[in-house]
Design a protein around this motif. Structure first.
Motif, PDB file in Angstrom:
ATOM      1  N   ASN A   7       0.809  -1.215   0.000  1.00 30.46           N
ATOM      2  CA  ASN A   7       0.000   0.000   0.000  1.00 30.46           C
ATOM      3  C   ASN A   7       0.851   1.278   0.000  1.00 30.46           C
ATOM      4  O   ASN A   7       0.364   2.367  -0.266  1.00 30.46           O
ATOM      5  N   LEU A   8       2.146   1.140   0.322  1.00 31.00           N
ATOM      6  CA  LEU A   8       3.059   2.293   0.397  1.00 31.00           C
ATOM      7  C   LEU A   8       3.790   2.562  -0.910  1.00 31.00           C
ATOM      8  O   LEU A   8       4.568   3.504  -1.007  1.00 31.00           O
ATOM      9  N   LEU A   9       3.602   1.677  -1.900  1.00 30.19           N
ATOM     10  CA  LEU A   9       4.460   1.732  -3.078  1.00 30.19           C
ATOM     11  C   LEU A   9       3.698   2.046  -4.352  1.00 30.19           C
ATOM     12  O   LEU A   9       2.715   1.384  -4.678  1.00 30.19           O
ATOM     13  N   GLN A  10       4.178   3.050  -5.057  1.00 31.30           N
ATOM     14  CA  GLN A  10       3.668   3.286  -6.395  1.00 31.30           C
ATOM     15  C   GLN A  10       4.866   3.303  -7.330  1.00 31.30           C
ATOM     16  O   GLN A  10       6.007   3.263  -6.883  1.00 31.30           O
ATOM     17  N   CYS A  11       4.606   3.350  -8.635  1.00 31.53           N
ATOM     18  CA  CYS A  11       5.720   3.360  -9.583  1.00 31.53           C
ATOM     19  C   CYS A  11       6.492   4.660  -9.417  1.00 31.53           C
ATOM     20  O   CYS A  11       5.918   5.739  -9.386  1.00 31.53           O
ATOM     21  N   ASN A  12       7.802   4.549  -9.274  1.00 31.04           N
ATOM     22  CA  ASN A  12       8.637   5.727  -9.041  1.00 31.04           C
ATOM     23  C   ASN A  12       9.374   6.196 -10.288  1.00 31.04           C
ATOM     24  O   ASN A  12      10.201   7.101 -10.222  1.00 31.04           O
ATOM     25  N   PHE A  21      -0.610   3.294  -9.577  1.00 26.63           N
ATOM     26  CA  PHE A  21      -0.948   2.827  -8.236  1.00 26.63           C
ATOM     27  C   PHE A  21      -2.361   2.270  -8.224  1.00 26.63           C
ATOM     28  O   PHE A  21      -3.239   2.903  -8.794  1.00 26.63           O
TER      29      PHE A  21
END
Lengths: 124, 242
Positions: A7-12, A21
Motif C-alpha cells: 500500500n506504500l508503493l507506487q511506480c517511481n 498505483f
C-alpha cells in the motif's frame, strides 16, 4: 512483503504519473503465516490505508469479489471480516514474484520477500 | 522485557540483544557515497529506550526505519516492543541482511517488512492517512551527497503521523531546527552522541577510532487543534468587546 507495505508503493519511474498505483502483483510464491489476531492495531490501520488500492489488489489476487470495494464502519464489528482482513494484511507474505506498473509496464522483482524498487539511471 | 532492576538493566539487555549484529563489510569502496555507518549497539539501545519511554501504545504502532542498513534500529525498536517495523534500504545486499537478521531474532514475521528502495526516488502514494505512526532512523549525514539527510526527513514528515526520531551531525543543528519550524515540527535534541566513524574505507585500518558529533533529535508534529482553538478564543474575545 505483505499487502500492508504494498500500500506504500507506487511506480517511481520519472514521468510515470498515471495508472501507477496500486502496482499489480505477480505472485510466484506466497506464504500464509499465522500470527496473533489483535483488533486494535487493525482498527487503527484501516483509515490510513488506501482502501480502493487494497480492494483492487485483493480482487486481482484472490479473485475474491466479496471483498468490499468501499469500507464501511459496520465492518469493524464483523468478526469474520476483520479476521479475513488480518489474514490479508498481516499474514500473507509475497515471497517471489514482481510488482508491475500498469502505466509504464515497469517490473519490480520480489525476491526472498523483498521488493526491489531500485530504478535504472534512465528511469530517474 | 522490563528489567526488574529498572532502566539500567533494561538498557544493558537491549544492548546485548543488539551486540551480535554484523557491521557493514570492510572495503566495498564503490559504496563510499552511500555513507553507510552502523549505529553502534550501545547507541541504538540508548536511543530506542528513549523512544520507548516517550511513545505510548508502541505495541499498536507501525514504525518506519528509513535507511535501515544492517537493521540495528529496526531490531532495537522491535526489542522495545514496537508492533511492526517497515525498513527501507537502498543497498540490496544489506536489505537482505536486515531481513535475515530480523528472521533470526524474531519468530513472528508479521512484525516486519523490508523494502529495497532509494528513499530519494520514493514517491509515496497519497494515502488516506500517513501509514507510519513513528519513524526512527539514522539517515546518511549528507556529507557525501549534500541534502540527502533533509530528503529523508521530508519523506518521514510526508508518511508519518507522529514523532520522527533521527540522527544528524551536530554541525547541522541550527539548519535542521529551522527546517523543523518550517515544516511544523517541534525540535528537541534528546541526546548528544559521540558517533564512531566507519573505518571500512580506510586501507590501513588505523587503530584509532575517529568520532563525529551527532544529535539524536525528536521532531514532534505541532498539534493544529490548539491553534484553531486559540483563534476561536480570540474571536470570542472580539465578540465580548463588541
Amino acid at each position: 512483503m505483505r499487502l500492508l507495505s504494498h500500500n506504500l508503493l507506487q511506480c517511481n519511474v520519472k514521468n510515470c504519473k498515471s495508472n501507477n498505483f496500486p502496482l499489480k502483483i505477480q505472485v510466484d510464491k506466497s506464504n500464509i503465516i499465522n500470527c496473533e489476531f489483535r483488533k486494535e492495531p487493525l482498527v487503527k490501520l484501516i483509515p490510513k490505508l488506501d482502501w480502493n488500492a487494497l480492494a483492487i489488489t485483493v480482487h486481482n489476487l484472490a479473485k475474491n469479489k466479496e471483498f468490499p470495494e468501499k469500507f464501511s464502519p459496520a465492518l469493524l464489528d464483523d468478526q469474520k471480516f476483520m479476521q479475513e482482513l488480518h489474514r490479508i494484511l498481516m499474514e500473507t507474505h509475497i515471497i517471489e514474484g514482481a510488482l508491475i506498473c500498469e502505466g509504464c509496464n515497469k517490473r519490480y522483482p520480489i525476491k526472498n520477500g523483498i521488493p526491489n524498487m531500485i530504478l535504472n539511471d534512465e528511469e530517474v | 522485557m522490563q528489567g526488574k532492576g529498572g532502566k539500567q538493566v533494561k538498557l544493558k539487555h537491549i544492548e546485548s540483544f543488539l551486540s551480535d549484529l554484523d557491521n557493514f563489510e570492510q572495503g566495498e569502496f564503490s559504496k563510499l557515497k552511500l555513507e553507510q555507518h552502523m549505529t553502534p549497539a550501545n547507541v541504538a539501545a540508548l536511543c530506542v529506550s528513549m523512544v520507548a519511554e516517550i511513545e505510548e501504545n508502541l505495541e499498536d504502532q507501525i514504525v518506519g526505519d528509513f535507511g535501515c542498513g544492517t537493521g540495528m534500529l529496526s531490531c532495537g525498536m522491535l526489542c522495545v516492543g514496537a508492533g511492526q517495523v517497515i525498513g527501507l534500504e537502498l543497498d540490496s545486499k544489506y536489505a537482505q541482511i536486515t531481513l535475515d537478521t530480523l528472521e533470526d531474532k524474531f519468530e513472528d514475521p508479521s512484525m516486519y517488512d523490508i523494502i529495497n528502495i532509494n528513499v530519494k526516488h520514493w514517491q509515496p502514494p497519497t494515502l488516506n492517512g500517513k501509514l507510519f505512526d513513528t519513524v526512527v532512523m539514522n539517515p546518511p549525514f549528507g556529507t557525501k551527497d549534500e541534502g540527502i539527510d533533509v530528503v529523508f526527513l521530508e519523506k518521514a514528515f510526508q508518511t508519518c503521523s507522529g514523532n520522527v526520531y533521527s540522527m544528524h551531525k551536530s554541525s547541522t543543528r541550527k539548519f535542521l531546527q529551522k527546517k523543523a519550524e518550517q515544516c511544523g515540527y517541534e525540535f528537541t535534541v534528546l541526546q548528544e552522541i559521540k558517533f564512531p566513524l566507519p573505518k571500512r574505507f580506510n586501507k590501513y585500518h588505523k587503530k584509532e577510532v575517529a568520532y563525529t558529533e551527532v544529535d539524536f533529535i525528536l521532531f514532534k508534529p505541532k498539534k493544529m487543534i490548539p491553534q484553531i482553538k486559540q483563534q476561536q478564543n480570540e474571536e470570542k474575545k472580539v465578540n465580548i468587546q463588541e
